[in-house]
Design an enzyme around this catalytic site. Structure first.
Site, PDB file in Angstrom:
ATOM      1  N   CYS A  10       0.826  -1.204   0.000  1.00 52.61           N
ATOM      2  CA  CYS A  10       0.000   0.000   0.000  1.00 52.61           C
ATOM      3  C   CYS A  10       0.866   1.262   0.000  1.00 52.61           C
ATOM      4  O   CYS A  10       2.016   1.236   0.419  1.00 52.61           O
ATOM      5  CB  CYS A  10      -0.855   0.031   1.252  1.00 52.61           C
TER       6      CYS A  10
ATOM      7  N   ARG B 173       5.145   0.244  -6.409  1.00 52.46           N
ATOM      8  CA  ARG B 173       5.069  -0.664  -5.264  1.00 52.46           C
ATOM      9  C   ARG B 173       4.018  -1.754  -5.480  1.00 52.46           C
ATOM     10  O   ARG B 173       3.952  -2.697  -4.714  1.00 52.46           O
ATOM     11  CB  ARG B 173       4.701   0.128  -3.992  1.00 52.46           C
TER      12      ARG B 173
ATOM     13  N   TRP C  65      -2.967  -2.531  -1.465  1.00 50.35           N
ATOM     14  CA  TRP C  65      -2.534  -3.883  -1.839  1.00 50.35           C
ATOM     15  C   TRP C  65      -3.281  -4.769  -0.856  1.00 50.35           C
ATOM     16  O   TRP C  65      -2.942  -4.841   0.323  1.00 50.35           O
ATOM     17  CB  TRP C  65      -1.010  -3.958  -1.672  1.00 50.35           C
TER      18      TRP C  65
ATOM     19  N   ASN D  85      -1.708   2.122   6.011  1.00 51.12           N
ATOM     20  CA  ASN D  85      -0.836   1.006   5.602  1.00 51.12           C
ATOM     21  C   ASN D  85      -0.578   0.172   6.841  1.00 51.12           C
ATOM     22  O   ASN D  85      -0.297   0.733   7.900  1.00 51.12           O
ATOM     23  CB  ASN D  85       0.518   1.518   5.098  1.00 51.12           C
ATOM     24  N   GLY D  86      -0.610  -1.142   6.710  1.00 52.55           N
ATOM     25  CA  GLY D  86      -0.324  -1.995   7.864  1.00 52.55           C
ATOM     26  C   GLY D  86      -1.514  -2.894   8.173  1.00 52.55           C
ATOM     27  O   GLY D  86      -2.408  -3.066   7.340  1.00 52.55           O
TER      28      GLY D  86
ATOM     29  N   GLU E 195      18.317 -23.826  -5.848  1.00 49.99           N
ATOM     30  CA  GLU E 195      17.947 -22.409  -5.922  1.00 49.99           C
ATOM     31  C   GLU E 195      19.191 -21.535  -6.137  1.00 49.99           C
ATOM     32  O   GLU E 195      19.172 -20.579  -6.913  1.00 49.99           O
ATOM     33  CB  GLU E 195      17.191 -22.021  -4.638  1.00 49.99           C
TER      34      GLU E 195
ATOM     35  N   LYS F 155      19.812 -19.039  -9.302  1.00 51.28           N
ATOM     36  CA  LYS F 155      20.078 -17.592  -9.173  1.00 51.28           C
ATOM     37  C   LYS F 155      21.302 -17.206  -9.985  1.00 51.28           C
ATOM     38  O   LYS F 155      21.292 -16.215 -10.691  1.00 51.28           O
ATOM     39  CB  LYS F 155      20.335 -17.195  -7.706  1.00 51.28           C
TER      40      LYS F 155
ATOM     41  N   GLU G 194      20.619 -17.441 -13.843  1.00 48.66           N
ATOM     42  CA  GLU G 194      19.649 -16.527 -14.459  1.00 48.66           C
ATOM     43  C   GLU G 194      20.113 -15.076 -14.498  1.00 48.66           C
ATOM     44  O   GLU G 194      19.759 -14.357 -15.423  1.00 48.66           O
ATOM     45  CB  GLU G 194      18.244 -16.660 -13.842  1.00 48.66           C
TER      46      GLU G 194
ATOM     47  N   HIS H 129      27.251 -40.189  -8.360  1.00 54.08           N
ATOM     48  CA  HIS H 129      26.561 -40.932  -9.419  1.00 54.08           C
ATOM     49  C   HIS H 129      26.697 -40.240 -10.766  1.00 54.08           C
ATOM     50  O   HIS H 129      25.924 -40.518 -11.678  1.00 54.08           O
ATOM     51  CB  HIS H 129      25.085 -41.124  -9.053  1.00 54.08           C
TER      52      HIS H 129
ATOM     53  N   LYS I 135       9.124 -11.576 -15.491  1.00 55.57           N
ATOM     54  CA  LYS I 135       8.832 -11.693 -14.055  1.00 55.57           C
ATOM     55  C   LYS I 135       7.699 -12.681 -13.814  1.00 55.57           C
ATOM     56  O   LYS I 135       7.704 -13.423 -12.857  1.00 55.57           O
ATOM     57  CB  LYS I 135       8.490 -10.308 -13.488  1.00 55.57           C
TER      58      LYS I 135
HETATM   59  C1  F6R Z   1      13.507 -17.437 -10.413  1.00 52.92           C
HETATM   60  C2  F6R Z   1      12.129 -17.041 -10.608  1.00 52.92           C
HETATM   61  C3  F6R Z   1      11.190 -18.016 -11.238  1.00 52.92           C
HETATM   62  C4  F6R Z   1       9.827 -17.998 -10.497  1.00 52.92           C
HETATM   63  C5  F6R Z   1       8.835 -18.882 -11.241  1.00 52.92           C
HETATM   64  C6  F6R Z   1       7.501 -18.976 -10.523  1.00 52.92           C
HETATM   65  O1  F6R Z   1      14.257 -16.434  -9.824  1.00 52.92           O
HETATM   66  O2  F6R Z   1      11.735 -15.943 -10.299  1.00 52.92           O
HETATM   67  O3  F6R Z   1      11.727 -19.294 -11.262  1.00 52.92           O
HETATM   68  O4  F6R Z   1      10.029 -18.446  -9.197  1.00 52.92           O
HETATM   69  O5  F6R Z   1       8.623 -18.363 -12.529  1.00 52.92           O
HETATM   70  O6  F6R Z   1       6.912 -17.726 -10.388  1.00 52.92           O
HETATM   71  P1  F6R Z   1       5.693 -17.487  -9.411  1.00 52.92           P
HETATM   72  O7  F6R Z   1       6.191 -17.676  -8.014  1.00 52.92           O
HETATM   73  O8  F6R Z   1       5.250 -16.084  -9.677  1.00 52.92           O
HETATM   74  O9  F6R Z   1       4.641 -18.500  -9.756  1.00 52.92           O
END
Ligand code: F6R
Length: 617
Positions: free
Chosen positions: A2, A27, A79, A105-106, A490, A494, A497, A513, A612
């Site tokens: 928010c 935001r 939000w 907000n909160g 993970e 990171k 990517e 293996h 994203k």
């Molecule tokens: C990696 C990344 C992606 C998301 C994946 C799922 O850094 O951001 O692997 O985790 O695309 O996205 P959501 O969580 O939005 O379903």
């Protein structure tokens, strides 16, 4: 998250608060609203408008703005947390007589008790929000205490409230005043020439002034066009001179971090805190998950949990499986949503489906969810984006409450998903065999996590130095066992990517293996080696890599000096419960990837070829 804006001064308030709202759009929000006090006919009136969706929809409702004349106004982007993102739930909220308007907000944690008390007294509520309770509470106190000033009544009301708040409040009967309050939700005052602009962050005010007074938690500011007065909620006056800020709006949004990814990594103590807020009852060893109340009975009878997710969210689900099986005793399967939707999953009575998704819009996760629903399975979600498709289509769920994640590489969403999975483990575990002692232990350790993550972040310079040392390497192997196997996956994700450096994640037990064939002095391994139940096994795997001259960076637990003897570099994390170590061990890996990408000059927030939110298959 928010956003709040407010204006008091000589100019028309409406264009300024709308500018502020637009500056806060980054935001993320799902509805917006404004309230302006102005002279209409003989007296002052408040004109307000609210709308779900974008600010442009709200602007459409405002027309040419002539109905909204006035020099005092407040505005909000919401939000959603309590109640759907629709017009009535949008802020500003008002009292029964449209005198008092408030943007918040909160979260008001004790709103249910306060609301039933106010309903009994005859107050009429229009929305499902926690916020509306506060405006009626202020009204109630104002009616019973007409001799106090508005700010005195606000302070009195806040003494009855438990929760977090940034607030901008106005009262038609004192039309030349705005009251602003901060308690664990940021708020600041932009100081102009005979005017003030309130903002929940600096980007809301920067177009008009660079002179800022930041409010601290527990402070209230009373603004008139010519002066401001700040005091604490205990009524102590606060003297604080404005500071000149020299950031651009872009920088303000990123809070002085060079990239959103850095901001999101460094704000994890706060985002974990936000995911935990109001959900732990440590003394009873319980988790309180309001979003699951409606299905509590079904969950008690659940025989199996099936988690489906993609990418980082899938790795969070993998950690969740270890937690849920070890502590809640509930068989758990984790599936890549993209596989789940095309295989023929077999469901049984007592199955519960859980989708995990930051965006709530990932096409594969949504398709998996729809498949489970179609088969008549009860569906749950762990989602960040309120009102997103997955949030709407699941039967029940838990929101992450971490605000928007803007950097394409997911960081704070992962640690928040792990936090919620730990809460879910506590919730389901205590419904089953988990003792109060174990419940308390988990709750106590969870409470400590924001501080512990802060300690890992404090070591960022050491991590940067290590990254520099390995910056010429083009391949990395990430290895871990049990809770830290998904963290290895993970960490590798990171690195690849955002820095485009080849990285593979692997279970340390699987190393022999096949993957060990890759190892020589040019191929470093990053080992997740906290002092946990599989530490001995992991340290044997480290020795095996070292015997093949492979360089090793280890993530180990503070106090384990031993690791230094047989690795090249060690990054230490604090001790916590084994099930919670991923929340600490992933942080150095996020930083490792971030610094590696910086060295290569990559566009950290928008890595090539990635989106994203993956809304197509
Ligand atoms: C990696 C990344 C992606 C998301 C994946 C799922 O850094 O951001 O692997 O985790 O695309 O996205 P959501 O969580 O939005 O379903």
């Amino acid at each position: 998250m928010c956003g709040i804006v407010g204006y008091i001064g000589k100019q028309r308030a409406l264009p300024i608060i709308l500018d502020g709202l637009k500056a806060l759009e980054y935001r993320g929000y799902d509805s917006a609203g404004v309230a302006v006090v102005g002279k209409h006919g003989k007296g002052f009136q408040v004109r307000f408008a609210k709308a779900p969706g974008r600010i442009s929809v709200l602007e459409g409702k405002l027309g040419d703005g002539t109905d909204f004349e006035g020099n005092v106004g407040i505005a909000h982007t919401r939000w959603a947390t309590h109640g759907e993102p629709n017009e009535v739930n949008a802020h500003p909220h008002h009292d029964c007589k449209n005198n008092i308007f408030l943007a918040h907000n909160g979260i008001i944690e004790n709103y249910k008790d306060l609301k039933s008390e106010l309903l009994e007294k005859g107050h009429v509520f229009c929305s499902e929000t926690d916020t509306e309770t506060l405006v009626h509470l202020i009204e109630d106190m104002r009616d019973s205490d007409p001799n106090s000033t508005f700010e005195e009544v606000v302070m009195k009301a806040l003494r009855r409230v438990r929760g977090t708040y940034g607030l901008a409040i106005l009262d038609r009967r004192e039309p030349e005043k705005i009251v602003a309050v901060r308690n664990f939700s940021p708020l600041l005052l932009g100081v102009g020439d005979g005017e003030y602009i309130i903002g929940s962050d600096a980007s809301a005010v920067l177009k008009y002034t660079r002179q800022i007074v930041y409010l601290n938690d527990g402070e209230i500011a009373v603004l008139t066009p010519s002066r401001h007065h700040i005091f604490t909620l205990e009524n102590q006056t606060v003297m604080r001179a404005p500071q000149e800020i020299d950031w651009t709006i872009e920088q303000a949004e990123r809070g002085n971090y060079p990239h959103f990814m850095a901001k999101e990594i460094f704000e994890q103590p706060e985002s974990i805190e936000n995911s935990l807020r109001g959900r732990l009852v440590p003394e009873e060893g319980l988790a309180k998950l309001g979003g699951l109340e409606s299905v509590e009975k079904d969950l008690r009878k659940a025989k199996r949990l099936i988690i489906a997710a993609c990418g980082t969210a899938y790795y969070a689900g993998m950690v969740g499986k270890y937690m849920l099986e070890e502590y809640a005793g509930i068989p758990t399967e984790v599936d890549l949503a993209s596989e789940f939707r095309y295989r023929k999953p077999v469901f049984r009575e007592g199955d519960i489906f859980l989708a995990i998704s930051q965006s709530g819009e990932t096409a594969d996760t949504l398709a998996a969810l729809r498949e489970a629903k179609q088969k008549g399975v009860l569906t749950l979600g762990i989602v960040n984006a309120v009102g997103s498709t997955i949030a709407r289509e699941t039967d029940a769920g838990v929101y992450q409450h971490i605000g928007p994640e803007i950097g394409v590489a997911s960081t704070k969403a992962f640690t928040s998903q792990l936090t919620i999975l730990a809460l879910l483990t506590l919730f389901l575990g205590r419904q089953r065999e988990m003792s109060i002692t174990i419940g308390r232990r988990i709750a106590e350790e969870l409470k400590q996590l924001p501080i512990l993550v802060g300690r890992v972040l404090a070591g960022h310079q050491n991590i940067q130095t290590i990254v520099k040392k390995y910056s010429a390497h083009r391949n990395f192997l990430y290895l871990g066992r049990k809770y830290n196997f998904p963290v290895a996956l993970e960490g590798a994700l990171k690195l690849k990517e955002i820095s485009y450096v080849h990285a593979e994640g692997c279970s340390a037990g699987e190393m022999k293996h096949g993957p060990i064939a890759l190892i020589d002095e040019t191929f470093p391994s990053i080992f997740l080696a906290p002092s946990d139940s599989v530490y001995e096994k992991v340290s044997s795997n480290i020795q095996e890599i070292k015997a093949r001259r492979g360089p090793v960076i280890a993530i180990g637990t503070e106090g384990n000096g031993d690791l230094k003897r047989f690795t090249n570099d060690v990054i230490y994390i604090p001790k916590t419960l084994e099930m919670l170590t991923p929340m600490l061990s992933v942080v150095p890996l996020q930083l490792f990837a971030y610094y590696a990408a910086l060295i290569k000059g990559c566009d950290v927030d928008k890595p090539r070829n990635l989106a994203k939110s993956v809304t197509v298959e």
